[in-house]
Design an enzyme around this catalytic site. Structure first.
Site, PDB file in Angstrom:
ATOM      1  N   THR A  89       0.857  -1.188   0.000  1.00  0.00           N
ATOM      2  CA  THR A  89       0.000   0.000   0.000  1.00  0.00           C
ATOM      3  C   THR A  89       0.891   1.236   0.000  1.00  0.00           C
ATOM      4  OG1 THR A  89      -0.030   0.067   2.430  1.00  0.00           O
ATOM      5  CG2 THR A  89      -1.803  -1.168   1.343  1.00  0.00           C
ATOM      6  N   HIS A 133     -13.156   2.579   0.504  1.00  0.00           N
ATOM      7  CA  HIS A 133     -11.686   2.613   0.455  1.00  0.00           C
ATOM      8  C   HIS A 133     -11.171   1.806  -0.741  1.00  0.00           C
ATOM      9  CE1 HIS A 133      -7.866   2.963   3.164  1.00  0.00           C
ATOM     10  NE2 HIS A 133      -7.576   3.162   1.880  1.00  0.00           N
ATOM     11  N   GLU A 191     -12.651   2.767  10.044  1.00  0.00           N
ATOM     12  CA  GLU A 191     -12.968   1.684   9.106  1.00  0.00           C
ATOM     13  C   GLU A 191     -12.776   0.331   9.799  1.00  0.00           C
ATOM     14  OE1 GLU A 191     -10.589   1.847   5.559  1.00  0.00           O
ATOM     15  OE2 GLU A 191     -11.101   3.919   5.127  1.00  0.00           O
ATOM     16  N   ARG A 236      -6.486   9.219   3.620  1.00  0.00           N
ATOM     17  CA  ARG A 236      -6.624   8.283   4.736  1.00  0.00           C
ATOM     18  C   ARG A 236      -7.754   8.796   5.617  1.00  0.00           C
ATOM     19  NH1 ARG A 236      -4.478   3.600   4.226  1.00  0.00           N
ATOM     20  NH2 ARG A 236      -3.716   3.335   6.345  1.00  0.00           N
TER      21      ARG A 236
END
Length: 339
Positions: free
Chosen positions: A67, A254, A237, A208
């Site tokens: 990521t 996301h 989340e 984010r």
């Protein structure tokens, strides 16, 4: 050599099993200390918190997160214990650019944009630059805010947040999430920021969760300080705020960076980093799947872009079943960035 891999990382199995002698696949949010005790390396995503509680006494020497973001890694602890880590900067930047471009096309169609909108990009790293390229292709004016980068270079004409708040019709966030330091980004868009807005802009957060204070964002929408908002990343989340989701122009789970192209890039970067660390020859050829044969290029350029990716589909899926936030991410359908 034992490598533990998040079982939702795509396109990785055949390559990993050819190069590493012992590969274990586990759900990222369920990897435990007993799982990693005798592992040499972890290849993870954002759902695995790498800190002392996971790694204390383990054999882990290397961690790569497939990521861009890395706030799920306890960098101080890893540094103290000599565990090397890396992320995959820029891996899905063009995918996020596609997401923002499609969102802007939808905003235009709903007549939520003025004729010549000013788009403010907060954070001009890999993703911010890709977003800027997409916005330029639409012919819109751009303003940039990135204090750390502004300190390092003078090629770009940067603005401060006050100017962004005063002059922009759309403000889109593309910063990392940091909690300390001169340039912390946690709740960068807070009550003071929303009260300083001049043009009732549209707010987009695909950076984010936590860069934007969602409660203050929602309050600003209810009070008419902003005209609309788009959220792809969320605080807490996968347990997202349903009222915030319901009022969003577009709400997605996301997945802005979830094109097959972006996923493919992340997997290749993660494998190469692991091979480099352990002195293994990287032998793999990973390509994203082709689009289905029944997809036919139609309409004008805008139509073609929305054919490739229309965020409304992800929005509808999430709003219909917000409890499936993680499932929607884990079972994301094929999406390509080009024909």
């Amino acid at each position: 050599m034992k490598v533990i891999i998040d079982d939702k990382i795509p396109f990785i199995r055949d390559a990993a099993e050819k190069m590493f002698s012992n590969v274990v696949y586990l759900p990222g949010d369920r990897i435990t200390a007993s799982d990693v005790k005798d592992a040499d390396a972890l290849i993870i995503r954002t759902r695995t918190r790498c800190d002392q509680s996971l790694l204390n006494g383990s054999a882990v020497r290397f961690i790569v997160t497939a990521t861009i973001g890395y706030d799920h890694l306890d960098i101080d602890y890893l540094s103290k214990t000599g565990i090397t880590w890396t992320n995959c900067p820029g891996c899905n930047a063009s995918s996020v650019g596609q997401y923002i471009e499609s969102c802007l096309i939808l905003l235009k169609r709903q007549k939520l944009l003025p004729a010549s909108p000013v788009i403010g990009i907060v954070g001009l790293g890999h993703v911010g630059n890709q977003v800027a390229m997409k916005v330029r292709s639409l012919g819109y004016k751009l303003l940039f805010n990135d204090p750390p980068r502004q300190e390092r270079e003078d090629e770009v004409d940067f603005c401060n947040m006050k100017e962004i708040a005063e002059r922009c019709d759309v403000i889109t966030f593309h910063t990392p999430l940091t909690f300390t330091g001169r340039y912390k980004t946690w709740h960068l868009a807070d009550n003071g920021f929303f009260n300083s807005l001049e043009r009732k802009p549209i707010i987009i957060n695909a950076a984010r969760g936590g860069v934007v204070d969602e409660r203050e964002l929602h309050k600003a929408y209810i009070n008419g300080r902003i005209s609309a908002y788009i959220l792809d990343t969320w605080e807490n989340e996968p347990h997202i705020a349903i009222d915030v989701m319901n009022d969003a122009f577009i709400a997605t789970p996301h997945i802005a960076g979830y094109s097959a192209d972006g996923k493919c890039n992340a997997t290749k970067m993660a494998l190469k980093a692991t091979c480099d660390f352990f002195g293994i020859k990287p032998e793999f050829n990973i390509m994203p799947p082709l689009l289905p044969n029944n997809m036919v290029l139609e309409g004008n350029k805008e139509e073609q872009k929305l054919q490739l990716y229309n965020p409304c589909i992800d929005n509808d899926r999430l709003k219909m079943h917000p409890e499936n936030f993680e499932k929607l991410r884990s079972n994301y359908p094929l999406r390509r960035e080009s024909w």
